[in-house]
Design an enzyme around this catalytic site. Structure first.
Site, PDB file in Angstrom:
ATOM      1  N   CYS A  24     -13.244 111.069 -17.677  1.00  0.00           N
ATOM      2  CA  CYS A  24     -12.433 111.108 -18.779  1.00  0.00           C
ATOM      3  C   CYS A  24     -13.040 111.405 -19.941  1.00  0.00           C
ATOM      4  CB  CYS A  24     -11.345 110.310 -18.622  1.00  0.00           C
ATOM      5  SG  CYS A  24      -9.685 110.755 -19.552  1.00  0.00           S
ATOM      6  N   VAL A  27      -9.591  77.818  -6.360  1.00  0.00           N
ATOM      7  CA  VAL A  27     -10.572  78.485  -5.679  1.00  0.00           C
ATOM      8  C   VAL A  27     -11.798  78.685  -6.298  1.00  0.00           C
ATOM      9  CG1 VAL A  27      -9.758  80.936  -5.924  1.00  0.00           C
ATOM     10  CG2 VAL A  27     -11.076  80.309  -3.946  1.00  0.00           C
ATOM     11  N   GLU A  76     -10.903 106.128  -9.818  1.00  0.00           N
ATOM     12  CA  GLU A  76     -10.760 104.630  -9.533  1.00  0.00           C
ATOM     13  C   GLU A  76      -9.412 104.118  -9.355  1.00  0.00           C
ATOM     14  OE1 GLU A  76     -10.517 105.001 -14.060  1.00  0.00           O
ATOM     15  OE2 GLU A  76     -11.472 106.257 -12.375  1.00  0.00           O
ATOM     16  N   HIS A 100      -9.237 110.652 -12.914  1.00  0.00           N
ATOM     17  CA  HIS A 100      -9.581 108.987 -12.608  1.00  0.00           C
ATOM     18  C   HIS A 100      -9.606 108.732 -11.061  1.00  0.00           C
ATOM     19  CE1 HIS A 100      -9.346 107.533 -16.776  1.00  0.00           C
ATOM     20  NE2 HIS A 100      -8.489 108.310 -17.059  1.00  0.00           N
TER      21      HIS A 100
END
Length: 512
Positions: free
Chosen positions: A79, A227, A172, A170
């Site tokens: 992009c 955690v 992702e 994109h």
């Protein structure tokens, strides 16, 4: 040393998604601001340029020298990154005649390794106001869409020493159906990365690094039961054994019976742990304080004071262990400078300077779900690994308004009923985070023939991957009804239960 991909962040909301996709290909990657100089090393195999809220035509838009980068490594511009490469090379980038946002379908113009195994008309996700009107001389068009003349391109052979690609979409985001394949084609086929960054490899390398870094010196660490700190402590303990000294502070703002349960769990892990009861100290200083940020600062300051007192008593400590994870790191070094609000209770801020300690942060470059994978690889109990995130200030920010011991006990009882029902019904592990919030609101109710005037509790449950964004969990009505009924019937002082159906953004997960 594992192969590494560097992701340059230009401020895109999707930058972390690029990293997560590459990590899930078992390839290590790091994010760094585009304004920071690149330190090249032998492990680095390629560079990815993120999108950006800027336009390349903005006067203040970040514009590092991409050709210089391509002299060292292969480059993929996404992009804004693609538009910047094109503009710097003599191409034309201008406002689109219409905003290009949403689903689109690629049309292959040229066969290329970057498109290996990608189907023609593959669905991709567009999100930009500018578009590449004209490619630089010698650059090759690879793909377009029905409305976008340049969806993907390749730089000319004489542009730089290494191959350079630019894409306007994109890969992702999940809406790009073959997005991860695009990233794999680049990082594996173009950059030559080996897919060997696994939990087992990470554990081995991290333990060896801690052994070399710490040696025979002592490490002190605050544990929370969460955690992150638990996995970090376990890694450090496997490296140096009982030279790790753990401290668990009861600030009076934990969940019901949590102090005793977590201490017992840590001892079963073999950790060298000391529990410190500081409840009265916290209650005393929080009395009549209603402002959320003041509460956070008091809780953070008192925690540091208590931890400092206990740590100093150990003598000759050289290192401070922390469960810092990658989103914390990214937030503090964003493209536009440090985030405007970094929560004052995060970890044990200030202690390294006060005590002149060096930091040991074994999880510094991991996302939350990767931390859980590491914990499972080490065979840790799901009680710790699957535990919902819990805020550092604890119930102090789930009691809206002033905090008191009585209110804490009220909320602990309601919260315990809520969480236990989620566990019993099998819903707990389908939710990212859940908790009850005690509201500074009393309302009229009726129990038997008596009028009541008691508190309201709001139930919050969200689904998420990493907490950066979250949607409210669509819990079944019958479960909500059972939880509400049990809380009202068993917790004297609460006569009304409501359910929060706000997503993040615009709301946050916690109320304060």
């Amino acid at each position: 040393m594992n192969d590494k991909i560097l992701i340059l962040d230009f401020g895109s909301q999707y930058t972390q998604l690029i990293a997560r996709n590459i990590r899930e290909l078992n390839i290590y990657c790091e994010i760094q601001p585009c304004t920071k100089p690149i330190q090249y090393d032998a492990s680095m195999k390629g560079i990815i340029l993120s999108g950006s809220p800027f336009s390349v035509n903005d006067a203040k838009a970040p514009k590092p020298d991409i050709k210089e980068m391509a002299g060292h490594l292969p480059v993929l511009g996404i992009c804004y990154g693609a538009q910047l490469i094109a503009q710097q090379s003599g191409g034309e980038v201008a406002k689109s005649s219409h905003r290009e946002y949403g689903r689109a379908h690629l049309q292959h113009v040229l066969s290329d390794p970057f498109f290996a195994t990608i189907e023609d008309h593959s669905q991709v996700w567009m999100s930009h106001a500018d578009t590449i009107k004209r490619l630089p001389e010698g650059f090759t068009l690879i793909a377009k869409t029905q409305s976008i003349p340049v969806a993907a391109y390749k730089a000319s052979a004489d542009y730089a020493k290494n191959v350079v690609y630019g894409i306007q979409f994109h890969p992702e985001v999940t809406h790009s159906t073959e997005g991860r394949q695009f990233l794999k084609n680049f990082v594996v086929d173009v950059c030559g990365c080996k897919q060997d960054w696994t939990p087992a490899a990470f554990i081995h390398e991290t333990i060896e690094r801690i052994k070399n870094e710490v040696g025979n010196k002592k490490v002190v660490m605050a544990l929370s039961g969460g955690v992150d700190s638990t996995v970090a402590a376990t890694l450090i303990h496997r490296a140096i054994g009982d030279k790790l000294y753990c401290i668990f502070v009861d600030n009076g703002l934990l969940r019901k019976n949590e102090f005793e349960q977590v201490l017992d769990g840590y001892r079963h892990l073999g950790l060298n742990i000391k529990g410190v009861d500081a409840k009265e100290r916290f209650y005393r200083e929080l009395k009549d304080v209603s402002d959320p940020e003041k509460k956070r600062k008091i809780i953070g300051r008192l925690f540091i004071e208590v931890f400092h007192e206990e740590a100093v008593a150990l003598k000759d400590v050289s290192f401070l262990g922390q469960g810092t994870i990658y989103p914390d790191v990214i937030e503090s070094v964003s493209v536009n400078g440090p985030s405007a609000t970094i929560k004052s209770h995060h970890n044990v801020g200030g202690l390294p300077e006060i005590m002149h300690l060096s930091l040991v942060e074994p999880l510094r470059f991991l996302f939350k779900d990767e931390v859980r994978k590491i914990g499972r690889e080490m065979g840790m109990d799901e009680v710790f690994i699957g535990r919902h995130p819990f805020p550092g200030p604890g119930l102090g920010i789930r009691i809206l308004g002033a905090v008191s011991e009585e209110k804490v006990k009220l909320l602990q009882e309601a919260d315990a009923i809520y969480i236990q029902h989620l566990r019993d019904s099998g819903l707990y592990h389908h939710v990212w985070q859940a908790g009850a919030i005690l509201l500074p609101v009393q309302s009229v109710g009726v129990m038997g023939d008596e009028r009541t005037y008691e508190y309201t509790v709001a139930l919050r449950a969200v689904t998420s991957v990493d907490g950066m964004t979250a949607d409210w969990a669509h819990l079944p009505y019958e479960d909500l009804a059972k939880i509400s009924n049990d809380i009202i019937n068993h917790v004297k002082g609460i006569n009304r239960v409501v359910y929060d159906i706000s997503s993040k953004p615009p709301a946050t997960i916690e109320w304060e």
